[in-house]
Design a protein around this motif. Structure first.
Motif, mmCIF file in Angstrom:
data_model
loop_
_atom_site.group_PDB
_atom_site.id
_atom_site.type_symbol
_atom_site.label_atom_id
_atom_site.label_comp_id
_atom_site.label_asym_id
_atom_site.label_seq_id
_atom_site.Cartn_x
_atom_site.Cartn_y
_atom_site.Cartn_z
ATOM 1 N N SER A 118 0.782 -1.329 -0.111
ATOM 2 C CA SER A 118 0.145 -0.071 0.015
ATOM 3 C C SER A 118 0.934 1.422 0.025
ATOM 4 O O SER A 118 0.475 2.353 -0.431
ATOM 5 N N GLU A 119 1.920 1.339 0.759
ATOM 6 C CA GLU A 119 3.147 2.368 0.586
ATOM 7 C C GLU A 119 3.436 2.496 -0.616
ATOM 8 O O GLU A 119 3.842 3.684 -1.116
ATOM 9 N N GLU A 120 3.476 1.709 -1.476
ATOM 10 C CA GLU A 120 4.181 2.036 -2.981
ATOM 11 C C GLU A 120 2.890 2.025 -3.894
ATOM 12 O O GLU A 120 3.105 2.547 -5.149
ATOM 13 N N GLU A 121 1.726 1.898 -3.549
ATOM 14 C CA GLU A 121 0.539 2.369 -4.288
ATOM 15 C C GLU A 121 0.806 4.082 -4.928
ATOM 16 O O GLU A 121 1.382 4.757 -4.434
ATOM 17 N N ILE A 163 3.813 8.096 -6.325
ATOM 18 C CA ILE A 163 3.499 7.455 -5.024
ATOM 19 C C ILE A 163 2.936 7.911 -4.312
ATOM 20 O O ILE A 163 3.445 9.083 -3.404
ATOM 21 N N LEU A 164 1.763 7.508 -3.522
ATOM 22 C CA LEU A 164 0.989 8.156 -2.623
ATOM 23 C C LEU A 164 1.696 8.500 -1.377
ATOM 24 O O LEU A 164 1.394 9.458 -0.566
ATOM 25 N N ASN A 165 2.487 7.534 -0.974
ATOM 26 C CA ASN A 165 3.175 7.752 0.460
ATOM 27 C C ASN A 165 4.366 8.588 0.429
ATOM 28 O O ASN A 165 4.743 9.124 1.383
ATOM 29 N N ASP A 166 4.591 9.257 -0.844
ATOM 30 C CA ASP A 166 5.677 10.419 -0.971
ATOM 31 C C ASP A 166 5.007 11.552 -0.653
ATOM 32 O O ASP A 166 5.586 12.584 -0.580
ATOM 33 N N ILE A 167 3.561 11.657 -0.824
ATOM 34 C CA ILE A 167 2.846 13.132 -0.772
ATOM 35 C C ILE A 167 2.872 13.504 0.864
ATOM 36 O O ILE A 167 2.654 12.870 1.572
ATOM 37 N N LEU A 168 3.790 14.688 0.693
ATOM 38 C CA LEU A 168 3.519 15.386 2.108
ATOM 39 C C LEU A 168 2.204 15.815 2.493
ATOM 40 O O LEU A 168 1.697 15.820 3.617
ATOM 41 N N TYR A 169 1.574 16.582 1.434
ATOM 42 C CA TYR A 169 0.440 17.455 1.626
ATOM 43 C C TYR A 169 -0.313 17.912 0.320
ATOM 44 O O TYR A 169 0.420 17.770 -0.522
#
Length: 228
Positions: free
Chosen positions: A123-126, A140-146
């Motif tokens: 999920s972190e690599e989604e 990559i969704l988990n790379d988003i800060l805001y």
């Protein structure tokens, strides 16, 4: 997977160590007799699974794990079956083993933890693809800060880049996971995994200081604060 043992009784530690040796993919990184001695190790080392006794000499295991930021998967190993219900109220608790337990039962608990860890890694690599000025970008969704909204535009901000498209914050609030991406202001959604600290007025993510809107304050703090 890396694991540690937090268990004050040495015979119980020896049994756990013998079980761990039988599982090739399970690496014992440390064993501790108190929660306080394990706390510093958890802060500075990569641990996926904690084998945790409940009745510890300094602090009960259930209370201790509530204090750990981004806690690993927890398998309770205890002689007290009556704590099982309250232990499963903690999101990171995988299983509850009542002493004495067999190797087969221990292996089943470890397998459950491994499946959860693998699922989280996926999920972190989604990722998503977004179109910015006729160029398709992988994000990559988990790379988003805001995510920031300004008029008819929204910007996805990571540590390396800022991608801006025509869209609404409302639309992305419905698309993204509500437990990971939390709206804190009419113009901001933050990635809860990237929050460094917060108070009643601001969220701090890396070098950014983002205001918490009055409407969103209560729900944000309820989601972010550990249960007591």
């Amino acid at each position: 997977m890396n694991c540690i043992i937090i268990e004050d009784e040495m015979p119980a530690q020896r049994i756990l160590k013998s079980y761990i040796k039988k599982i090739p993919d399970l690496n014992l990184k440390g064993s501790f007799q108190t929660a306080s001695s394990a706390n510093l190790f958890l802060k500075n080392n990569d641990v996926e699974v904690v084998l945790l006794d409940i009745n510890l000499p300094d602090i009960p295991g259930i209370d201790f794990i509530k204090t750990v930021k981004n806690p690993p998967q927890v398998i309770f190993t205890t002689a007290y079956p009556h704590y099982a219900v309250s232990s499963f109220e903690l999101e990171t608790v995988v299983d509850y083993l009542v002493k004495p337990f067999s190797f087969d039962r221990f292996l089943k608990a470890i397998s459950k933890a491994e499946k959860l860890i693998n699922r989280q890694a996926l999920s972190e690599e989604e990722s998503i693809f977004i179109n910015v000025d006729k160029t398709i970008h992988k994000l990559i969704l988990n790379d988003i800060l805001y995510i920031e909204s300004a008029r008819n535009y929204i910007s996805f901000v990571t540590a390396e880049k800022k991608l801006t498209i025509i869209d609404s914050l409302k639309n992305w609030k419905e698309i993204l996971s509500p437990t990971q991406f939390i709206q804190i202001h009419k113009s901001f959604i933050v990635n809860s995994r990237k929050v460094d600290k917060f108070n009643s007025s601001y969220v701090y993510i890396q070098n950014e200081k983002i205001s918490i809107g009055r409407t969103y304050k209560e729900s944000f703090q309820a989601q972010m604060r550990p249960s007591n």
